[in-house]
Design a protein around this motif. Structure first.
Motif, mmCIF file in Angstrom:
data_model
loop_
_atom_site.group_PDB
_atom_site.id
_atom_site.type_symbol
_atom_site.label_atom_id
_atom_site.label_comp_id
_atom_site.label_asym_id
_atom_site.label_seq_id
_atom_site.Cartn_x
_atom_site.Cartn_y
_atom_site.Cartn_z
ATOM 1 N N LYS A 107 -9.339 17.263 -40.707
ATOM 2 C CA LYS A 107 -9.724 18.652 -40.916
ATOM 3 C C LYS A 107 -11.070 18.830 -40.237
ATOM 4 N N ILE A 108 -11.031 19.387 -39.034
ATOM 5 C CA ILE A 108 -12.274 19.577 -38.269
ATOM 6 C C ILE A 108 -12.355 21.028 -37.796
ATOM 7 N N LYS A 109 -12.338 21.924 -38.774
ATOM 8 C CA LYS A 109 -12.441 23.351 -38.478
ATOM 9 C C LYS A 109 -13.762 23.641 -37.772
ATOM 10 N N LYS A 110 -13.741 24.678 -36.941
ATOM 11 C CA LYS A 110 -14.944 25.169 -36.252
ATOM 12 C C LYS A 110 -15.601 24.124 -35.346
ATOM 13 N N THR A 111 -14.813 23.212 -34.812
ATOM 14 C CA THR A 111 -15.354 22.222 -33.885
ATOM 15 C C THR A 111 -15.430 22.820 -32.485
ATOM 16 N N ASN A 112 -16.546 22.613 -31.817
ATOM 17 C CA ASN A 112 -16.709 23.097 -30.446
ATOM 18 C C ASN A 112 -16.505 21.969 -29.454
ATOM 19 N N PHE A 113 -15.581 22.191 -28.536
ATOM 20 C CA PHE A 113 -15.369 21.302 -27.403
ATOM 21 C C PHE A 113 -15.718 22.134 -26.170
ATOM 22 N N ARG A 114 -16.753 21.765 -25.456
ATOM 23 C CA ARG A 114 -17.173 22.536 -24.284
ATOM 24 C C ARG A 114 -17.201 21.645 -23.045
ATOM 25 N N ASN A 115 -16.652 22.164 -21.949
ATOM 26 C CA ASN A 115 -16.697 21.479 -20.655
ATOM 27 C C ASN A 115 -16.258 20.012 -20.760
ATOM 28 N N SER A 116 -15.259 19.744 -21.570
ATOM 29 C CA SER A 116 -14.865 18.357 -21.832
ATOM 30 C C SER A 116 -13.452 18.056 -21.349
ATOM 31 N N LEU A 128 -7.600 22.515 -36.786
ATOM 32 C CA LEU A 128 -8.604 22.936 -35.805
ATOM 33 C C LEU A 128 -8.863 24.443 -35.899
ATOM 34 N N SER A 129 -8.681 25.016 -37.080
ATOM 35 C CA SER A 129 -8.912 26.447 -37.265
ATOM 36 C C SER A 129 -10.298 26.832 -36.778
ATOM 37 N N ASN A 130 -10.367 27.956 -36.074
ATOM 38 C CA ASN A 130 -11.641 28.499 -35.580
ATOM 39 C C ASN A 130 -12.383 27.585 -34.613
ATOM 40 N N SER A 131 -11.698 26.601 -34.051
ATOM 41 C CA SER A 131 -12.340 25.716 -33.076
ATOM 42 C C SER A 131 -12.349 26.372 -31.697
ATOM 43 N N ILE A 132 -13.236 25.890 -30.848
ATOM 44 C CA ILE A 132 -13.372 26.447 -29.504
ATOM 45 C C ILE A 132 -13.143 25.345 -28.475
ATOM 46 N N PHE A 133 -12.267 25.628 -27.523
ATOM 47 C CA PHE A 133 -12.020 24.736 -26.390
ATOM 48 C C PHE A 133 -12.482 25.483 -25.145
ATOM 49 N N ASP A 152 -9.879 29.128 -30.097
ATOM 50 C CA ASP A 152 -10.119 29.815 -28.825
ATOM 51 C C ASP A 152 -9.788 28.900 -27.646
ATOM 52 N N PHE A 153 -8.713 29.249 -26.937
ATOM 53 C CA PHE A 153 -8.271 28.503 -25.756
ATOM 54 C C PHE A 153 -8.410 29.354 -24.484
ATOM 55 N N LYS A 154 -9.184 30.432 -24.541
ATOM 56 C CA LYS A 154 -9.240 31.382 -23.417
ATOM 57 C C LYS A 154 -9.620 30.732 -22.092
ATOM 58 N N LYS A 170 -3.393 34.292 -34.572
ATOM 59 C CA LYS A 170 -4.692 34.829 -34.134
ATOM 60 C C LYS A 170 -5.482 33.893 -33.220
ATOM 61 N N ALA A 171 -4.815 32.859 -32.674
ATOM 62 C CA ALA A 171 -5.469 32.006 -31.673
ATOM 63 C C ALA A 171 -5.615 32.828 -30.395
ATOM 64 N N LYS A 172 -6.622 32.497 -29.595
ATOM 65 C CA LYS A 172 -6.912 33.261 -28.391
ATOM 66 C C LYS A 172 -6.539 32.443 -27.153
ATOM 67 N N PHE A 173 -5.778 33.085 -26.258
ATOM 68 C CA PHE A 173 -5.366 32.465 -25.005
ATOM 69 C C PHE A 173 -5.591 33.462 -23.878
ATOM 70 N N SER A 174 -5.827 32.961 -22.690
ATOM 71 C CA SER A 174 -5.936 33.851 -21.535
ATOM 72 C C SER A 174 -4.531 34.099 -20.987
ATOM 73 N N GLN A 175 -4.401 35.155 -20.217
ATOM 74 C CA GLN A 175 -3.102 35.457 -19.620
ATOM 75 C C GLN A 175 -2.650 34.315 -18.705
ATOM 76 N N SER A 176 -3.592 33.725 -17.986
ATOM 77 C CA SER A 176 -3.226 32.631 -17.083
ATOM 78 C C SER A 176 -2.816 31.358 -17.835
ATOM 79 N N GLY A 177 -3.198 31.251 -19.100
ATOM 80 C CA GLY A 177 -2.863 30.068 -19.886
ATOM 81 C C GLY A 177 -1.580 30.193 -20.686
#
Length: 191
Positions: A107-116, A128-133, A152-154, A170-177
């Protein structure tokens, strides 16, 4: 304080493959350019610590505590995060290589993964609720019965997520993804 409590220390370019890191509680410490590759970090507690440009690949994380820990520019291959102490488990990753690691059932809610880079990472049954990729490469990462609500997978790419097998409300994705959500249908999508 007990003698196995270490606070506000800096560890610069230390090689913990030659001598092990002392089993202790580390609070507000910085580890810069240190080598923990294949080291035994079992039972060590890291509270509000920062790892910068460190190699933690294949380290033993059995009962290791990571509470509000940040990893920046780190190499973290083959880590079994599910072996960690899950009480208060909270960490953030920026510009890290976390390939072949596992977060199984955590359970790692709100975890930020950036540029990884997260190639072949196992997120099965993970919350991974509310996590950011943000700008993350998820090539061959496994999402199986994973809770991704409001994640957030935008700007993430190379992911394959089955909406029927994971909770993505309610997860977020970009159109290209969007193609990454349709992989199981083996269809061709053109731009």
């Amino acid at each position: 304080m007990p003698e196995n409590y270490i606070a506000e220390q800096r560890f610069n370019k230390e090689d913990f493959t030659l001598r092990s890191l002392s089993k202790a509680e580390y609070e507000n410490c910085k580890f810069i350019g240190c080598n923990f590759s294949s080291s035994d970090l079992s039972g060590v507690k890291f509270l509000d610590c920062e790892f910068i440009s460190c190699n933690l690949s294949l380290a033993d994380l059995t009962k290791t505590t990571f509470n509000e820990v940040s990893f920046n520019d780190c190499k973290m291959l083959g880590l079994r995060f599910e072996s960690c102490n899950d009480f208060g488990l909270a960490f953030h990753f920026d510009n890290c290589k976390i390939n072949h690691s596992s977060f199984y059932k955590l359970k790692i809610k709100k975890t930020n993964f950036r540029n990884s880079q997260l190639h072949e990472v196992d997120f099965s049954e993970c919350d991974l609720s509310n996590s950011i990729f943000d700008n993350c490469d998820l090539l061959s990462a496994t999402f199986d019965k994973t809770i991704l609500e409001k994640a957030d997978f935008k700007t993430a790419y190379n992911y394959s997520i089955d909406p029927d097998n994971n909770r993505i409300k309610k997860a977020k994705f970009s159109q290209s993804g969007l193609a990454g959500l349709l992989t199981k249908y083996d269809i061709l999508i053109s731009q």
